[in-house]
Write an enzyme that holds these catalytic residues in place. Structure first.
Site: not given
Ligand code: AMP
Length: 288
Positions: A30, A32, A34, A36-37, A154, A187-188
Protein backbone atom coordinates in the site's frame (compact mmCIF):
# COMPACT_ATOMS: atom_id res chain seq x y z
CA UNK A 1 18.48 -4.88 -13.75
CA UNK A 2 17.33 -1.79 -15.67
CA UNK A 3 14.99 0.94 -14.54
CA UNK A 4 11.61 0.08 -13.14
CA UNK A 5 8.85 0.53 -15.69
CA UNK A 6 5.82 2.37 -14.44
CA UNK A 7 2.45 1.01 -15.52
CA UNK A 8 -1.05 2.07 -14.65
CA UNK A 9 -3.40 -0.04 -16.78
CA UNK A 10 -4.05 -3.78 -16.41
CA UNK A 11 -3.74 -4.48 -20.12
CA UNK A 12 -0.72 -2.18 -20.39
CA UNK A 13 1.06 -4.36 -17.84
CA UNK A 14 0.04 -7.68 -19.44
CA UNK A 15 1.24 -6.38 -22.80
CA UNK A 16 4.58 -5.21 -21.39
CA UNK A 17 5.14 -8.61 -19.74
CA UNK A 18 4.28 -10.62 -22.82
CA UNK A 19 7.02 -13.12 -23.60
CA UNK A 20 9.38 -11.76 -20.97
CA UNK A 21 9.60 -14.86 -18.83
CA UNK A 22 7.58 -17.44 -17.05
CA UNK A 23 8.25 -16.77 -13.40
CA UNK A 24 6.16 -13.74 -12.53
CA UNK A 25 6.14 -12.53 -8.94
CA UNK A 26 4.11 -9.90 -7.21
CA UNK A 27 4.87 -7.86 -4.10
CA UNK A 28 1.58 -6.20 -3.20
CA UNK A 29 1.91 -3.08 -1.03
CA UNK A 30 0.00 0.00 0.00
CA UNK A 31 3.04 2.24 -0.45
CA UNK A 32 5.00 4.48 1.93
CA UNK A 33 7.68 1.91 1.31
CA UNK A 34 10.30 0.99 3.91
CA UNK A 35 12.99 -1.65 4.48
CA UNK A 36 10.31 -4.27 5.21
CA UNK A 37 8.88 -3.86 1.72
CA UNK A 38 12.38 -3.78 0.23
CA UNK A 39 13.22 -7.11 1.86
CA UNK A 40 10.23 -8.68 0.07
CA UNK A 41 11.37 -7.20 -3.22
CA UNK A 42 14.91 -8.54 -2.69
CA UNK A 43 13.63 -12.03 -1.87
CA UNK A 44 11.38 -11.87 -4.92
CA UNK A 45 14.26 -10.85 -7.20
CA UNK A 46 16.19 -13.93 -6.14
CA UNK A 47 13.55 -16.34 -7.39
CA UNK A 48 11.74 -14.57 -10.17
CA UNK A 49 12.13 -13.58 -13.80
CA UNK A 50 9.76 -10.65 -13.45
CA UNK A 51 9.18 -8.77 -10.22
CA UNK A 52 6.11 -6.56 -10.05
CA UNK A 53 5.56 -4.26 -7.10
CA UNK A 54 2.08 -2.86 -6.75
CA UNK A 55 1.09 0.18 -4.75
CA UNK A 56 -2.61 0.38 -4.12
CA UNK A 57 -4.24 1.74 -0.98
CA UNK A 58 -7.13 -0.68 -1.02
CA UNK A 59 -10.26 1.07 0.27
CA UNK A 60 -12.17 -2.17 0.92
CA UNK A 61 -9.78 -3.34 3.65
CA UNK A 62 -10.07 -0.20 5.77
CA UNK A 63 -12.70 -0.35 8.45
CA UNK A 64 -12.08 3.23 9.55
CA UNK A 65 -12.57 6.17 7.19
CA UNK A 66 -10.00 8.25 9.05
CA UNK A 67 -7.32 5.54 8.72
CA UNK A 68 -7.93 5.34 4.94
CA UNK A 69 -7.86 9.10 4.49
CA UNK A 70 -4.72 9.60 6.58
CA UNK A 71 -2.85 6.53 5.28
CA UNK A 72 0.59 7.85 4.18
CA UNK A 73 0.81 8.38 0.43
CA UNK A 74 4.22 9.31 -1.03
CA UNK A 75 4.33 7.91 -4.49
CA UNK A 76 7.22 10.04 -5.81
CA UNK A 77 9.43 9.02 -2.90
CA UNK A 78 8.36 5.37 -3.31
CA UNK A 79 9.19 5.46 -6.99
CA UNK A 80 12.67 6.84 -6.28
CA UNK A 81 13.24 4.17 -3.64
CA UNK A 82 12.53 1.22 -5.90
CA UNK A 83 13.74 2.76 -9.15
CA UNK A 84 16.14 -0.08 -9.84
CA UNK A 85 14.75 -2.68 -7.47
CA UNK A 86 11.92 -4.21 -9.49
CA UNK A 87 10.87 -4.61 -13.12
CA UNK A 88 7.41 -3.07 -12.93
CA UNK A 89 5.69 -0.72 -10.58
CA UNK A 90 1.95 -1.21 -10.95
CA UNK A 91 -0.18 1.72 -9.83
CA UNK A 92 -3.78 0.87 -10.60
CA UNK A 93 -6.72 3.14 -9.88
CA UNK A 94 -9.67 2.10 -7.71
CA UNK A 95 -11.93 1.80 -10.76
CA UNK A 96 -9.45 -0.54 -12.47
CA UNK A 97 -9.41 -2.88 -9.50
CA UNK A 98 -13.12 -2.54 -8.82
CA UNK A 99 -14.89 -1.83 -12.12
CA UNK A 100 -18.57 -1.09 -11.50
CA UNK A 101 -19.69 -3.84 -13.88
CA UNK A 102 -17.71 -6.55 -12.10
CA UNK A 103 -18.73 -8.48 -9.01
CA UNK A 104 -15.38 -8.59 -7.20
CA UNK A 105 -16.59 -10.27 -4.01
CA UNK A 106 -14.89 -13.59 -3.35
CA UNK A 107 -17.09 -16.50 -2.34
CA UNK A 108 -14.90 -17.95 0.40
CA UNK A 109 -15.67 -18.71 4.02
CA UNK A 110 -12.76 -17.47 6.13
CA UNK A 111 -14.74 -17.21 9.38
CA UNK A 112 -12.67 -19.89 11.17
CA UNK A 113 -9.50 -17.81 10.60
CA UNK A 114 -11.05 -14.45 11.43
CA UNK A 115 -12.72 -15.32 14.73
CA UNK A 116 -9.75 -14.01 16.71
CA UNK A 117 -7.34 -11.07 16.83
CA UNK A 118 -7.65 -8.73 13.82
CA UNK A 119 -10.95 -10.34 12.77
CA UNK A 120 -13.29 -9.05 15.49
CA UNK A 121 -11.30 -5.84 15.93
CA UNK A 122 -11.40 -4.88 12.24
CA UNK A 123 -14.74 -6.08 10.85
CA UNK A 124 -14.62 -6.65 7.08
CA UNK A 125 -10.84 -6.08 6.90
CA UNK A 126 -9.90 -9.57 5.75
CA UNK A 127 -12.78 -9.74 3.26
CA UNK A 128 -11.20 -6.65 1.70
CA UNK A 129 -7.75 -8.24 1.73
CA UNK A 130 -9.04 -11.42 0.06
CA UNK A 131 -10.99 -9.35 -2.47
CA UNK A 132 -8.04 -7.20 -3.54
CA UNK A 133 -5.58 -10.09 -3.69
CA UNK A 134 -7.96 -12.12 -5.85
CA UNK A 135 -8.27 -9.17 -8.24
CA UNK A 136 -4.49 -8.82 -8.48
CA UNK A 137 -4.17 -12.54 -9.15
CA UNK A 138 -6.85 -12.41 -11.85
CA UNK A 139 -5.17 -9.45 -13.53
CA UNK A 140 -1.48 -10.39 -13.22
CA UNK A 141 -1.56 -14.18 -12.88
CA UNK A 142 1.59 -14.24 -10.73
CA UNK A 143 3.38 -17.51 -9.98
CA UNK A 144 4.34 -16.21 -6.54
CA UNK A 145 3.13 -13.56 -4.17
CA UNK A 146 5.52 -12.23 -1.54
CA UNK A 147 4.15 -11.12 1.80
CA UNK A 148 5.58 -10.27 5.23
CA UNK A 149 5.36 -12.19 8.48
CA UNK A 150 4.50 -8.82 10.04
CA UNK A 151 0.87 -9.51 9.11
CA UNK A 152 0.66 -13.09 10.33
CA UNK A 153 -3.10 -13.56 10.21
CA UNK A 154 -3.21 -11.85 6.82
CA UNK A 155 -0.71 -14.16 5.14
CA UNK A 156 -2.38 -17.19 6.73
CA UNK A 157 -5.72 -16.17 5.24
CA UNK A 158 -4.19 -15.43 1.84
CA UNK A 159 -2.53 -18.85 1.84
CA UNK A 160 -5.87 -20.43 2.74
CA UNK A 161 -7.53 -18.61 -0.16
CA UNK A 162 -4.85 -19.71 -2.65
CA UNK A 163 -5.25 -23.33 -1.61
CA UNK A 164 -9.02 -23.40 -1.15
CA UNK A 165 -9.69 -21.76 -4.52
CA UNK A 166 -7.03 -23.97 -6.08
CA UNK A 167 -5.21 -21.00 -7.61
CA UNK A 168 -1.90 -21.57 -9.35
CA UNK A 169 -0.23 -18.77 -7.38
CA UNK A 170 1.94 -19.72 -4.37
CA UNK A 171 2.76 -17.64 -1.34
CA UNK A 172 6.21 -16.81 -0.04
CA UNK A 173 6.61 -15.20 3.37
CA UNK A 174 9.55 -13.06 4.53
CA UNK A 175 10.56 -12.28 8.14
CA UNK A 176 9.60 -9.04 9.84
CA UNK A 177 12.14 -6.24 9.48
CA UNK A 178 12.53 -4.14 12.62
CA UNK A 179 13.94 -0.79 13.65
CA UNK A 180 17.03 -0.87 15.92
CA UNK A 181 14.84 -0.71 19.04
CA UNK A 182 12.70 -3.65 17.91
CA UNK A 183 9.68 -1.78 16.54
CA UNK A 184 8.41 -3.55 13.44
CA UNK A 185 8.71 -1.31 10.41
CA UNK A 186 5.35 -0.09 9.23
CA UNK A 187 4.08 2.68 6.98
CA UNK A 188 1.92 3.79 9.89
CA UNK A 189 5.05 4.47 12.01
CA UNK A 190 5.38 7.69 9.99
CA UNK A 191 2.28 8.94 11.77
CA UNK A 192 3.59 8.34 15.32
CA UNK A 193 4.30 11.41 17.41
CA UNK A 194 7.99 11.48 18.48
CA UNK A 195 7.30 10.83 22.18
CA UNK A 196 5.03 7.91 21.33
CA UNK A 197 7.52 6.56 18.81
CA UNK A 198 10.18 6.51 21.53
CA UNK A 199 7.99 4.30 23.73
CA UNK A 200 6.84 2.00 20.92
CA UNK A 201 9.60 -0.55 21.50
CA UNK A 202 7.44 -1.83 24.38
CA UNK A 203 5.51 -3.93 21.83
CA UNK A 204 8.57 -5.94 20.84
CA UNK A 205 9.65 -6.14 24.48
CA UNK A 206 6.30 -7.72 25.39
CA UNK A 207 6.56 -10.18 22.49
CA UNK A 208 10.13 -11.09 23.51
CA UNK A 209 8.95 -11.59 27.09
CA UNK A 210 6.35 -14.05 25.80
CA UNK A 211 9.02 -15.96 23.89
CA UNK A 212 11.19 -16.18 26.96
CA UNK A 213 8.34 -17.40 29.18
CA UNK A 214 6.62 -19.90 26.89
CA UNK A 215 6.82 -23.35 28.45
CA UNK A 216 7.64 -21.90 31.87
CA UNK A 217 4.50 -19.84 32.57
CA UNK A 218 0.91 -20.62 31.46
CA UNK A 219 0.01 -18.89 28.16
CA UNK A 220 -2.93 -17.06 29.77
CA UNK A 221 -0.66 -15.59 32.41
CA UNK A 222 1.93 -14.55 29.82
CA UNK A 223 -0.80 -12.79 27.84
CA UNK A 224 -2.02 -10.93 30.91
CA UNK A 225 1.49 -9.86 31.87
CA UNK A 226 2.24 -8.71 28.32
CA UNK A 227 -0.92 -6.58 28.29
CA UNK A 228 0.16 -5.09 31.61
CA UNK A 229 3.65 -4.35 30.22
CA UNK A 230 2.15 -2.62 27.18
CA UNK A 231 -0.29 -0.51 29.19
CA UNK A 232 2.00 2.50 29.41
CA UNK A 233 1.24 6.17 28.76
CA UNK A 234 -0.34 6.76 25.32
CA UNK A 235 -0.58 2.99 24.70
CA UNK A 236 -3.76 0.99 24.79
CA UNK A 237 -3.30 -2.68 23.93
CA UNK A 238 -6.26 -4.19 22.08
CA UNK A 239 -5.20 -7.81 22.32
CA UNK A 240 -2.18 -9.97 23.04
CA UNK A 241 -2.87 -13.56 22.10
CA UNK A 242 -0.70 -16.65 22.03
CA UNK A 243 -2.15 -18.74 19.23
CA UNK A 244 -1.59 -21.83 17.15
CA UNK A 245 0.09 -20.52 13.97
CA UNK A 246 -2.21 -22.57 11.73
CA UNK A 247 -5.64 -22.36 13.35
CA UNK A 248 -5.23 -18.86 14.88
CA UNK A 249 -6.83 -20.23 18.06
CA UNK A 250 -5.46 -19.45 21.50
CA UNK A 251 -3.48 -22.27 23.03
CA UNK A 252 -3.40 -23.73 26.50
CA UNK A 253 -0.66 -26.34 26.28
CA UNK A 254 2.46 -25.36 24.26
CA UNK A 255 3.51 -29.03 24.06
CA UNK A 256 0.43 -29.78 21.94
CA UNK A 257 1.34 -27.34 19.12
CA UNK A 258 4.17 -27.27 16.59
CA UNK A 259 3.83 -23.63 15.59
CA UNK A 260 3.02 -21.02 18.23
CA UNK A 261 2.83 -17.28 17.62
CA UNK A 262 2.22 -14.31 19.88
CA UNK A 263 0.20 -11.66 18.07
CA UNK A 264 -0.67 -8.24 19.35
CA UNK A 265 -2.35 -4.97 18.41
CA UNK A 266 -2.10 -1.78 20.35
CA UNK A 267 -3.20 1.79 19.97
CA UNK A 268 -0.19 4.08 20.15
CA UNK A 269 -1.92 7.43 20.51
CA UNK A 270 -4.25 7.54 17.52
CA UNK A 271 -2.28 4.98 15.52
CA UNK A 272 -3.00 1.28 15.66
CA UNK A 273 0.09 -0.93 15.46
CA UNK A 274 0.26 -4.70 15.06
CA UNK A 275 3.13 -7.11 15.50
CA UNK A 276 3.85 -10.78 16.19
CA UNK A 277 6.65 -13.13 17.10
CA UNK A 278 6.98 -16.85 16.50
CA UNK A 279 7.47 -18.43 19.92
CA UNK A 280 7.85 -22.02 18.79
CA UNK A 281 8.42 -23.81 15.50
CA UNK A 282 8.78 -22.48 11.99
CA UNK A 283 6.13 -21.31 9.58
CA UNK A 284 6.17 -23.13 6.26
CA UNK A 285 6.05 -20.80 3.27
CA UNK A 286 9.12 -18.83 4.30
CA UNK A 287 11.21 -17.63 1.38
CA UNK A 288 14.88 -18.68 1.23
P1 AMP B 1 1.55 -2.89 3.51
O1 AMP B 1 2.11 -1.92 2.54
O2 AMP B 1 1.67 -2.45 4.94
O3 AMP B 1 0.18 -3.38 3.15
O4 AMP B 1 2.49 -4.16 3.45
C1 AMP B 1 2.77 -4.80 2.22
C2 AMP B 1 3.50 -6.07 2.51
O5 AMP B 1 4.70 -5.77 3.21
C3 AMP B 1 2.70 -7.04 3.40
O6 AMP B 1 2.88 -8.35 2.92
C4 AMP B 1 3.33 -6.85 4.75
O7 AMP B 1 3.25 -8.00 5.58
C5 AMP B 1 4.78 -6.58 4.38
N1 AMP B 1 5.45 -5.85 5.44
C6 AMP B 1 5.01 -4.73 6.07
N2 AMP B 1 5.86 -4.37 7.04
C7 AMP B 1 6.86 -5.29 7.04
C8 AMP B 1 8.04 -5.49 7.82
N3 AMP B 1 8.37 -4.66 8.80
N4 AMP B 1 8.82 -6.56 7.55
C9 AMP B 1 8.50 -7.42 6.55
N5 AMP B 1 7.40 -7.29 5.78
C10 AMP B 1 6.60 -6.24 6.01
Amino acid sequence: MGMTQLVHGNSELRLAMNGLGSNICLVPTMGALHEGHLSLIKACQKECDICIVSIFVNPTQFNQKDDLEKYPRQITKDQALIQKECDYLFLPSVSQIYPKVLDTNVDLDISHLTASMEGPNRPGHFDGVVQVLKRFIDILEPDYIYMGQKDFQQFSIVDYMLKKLNLKTSLRVCPTIREADGLAMSSRNLRLEPAIRRSASIIFKALSYAKEKLGKVKPGKIEAKAIEMMSIKHFEPEYFEIVDGCSMERIKDPEAHDLIVACTASWAGKIRLIDNLILKGEAELFAE
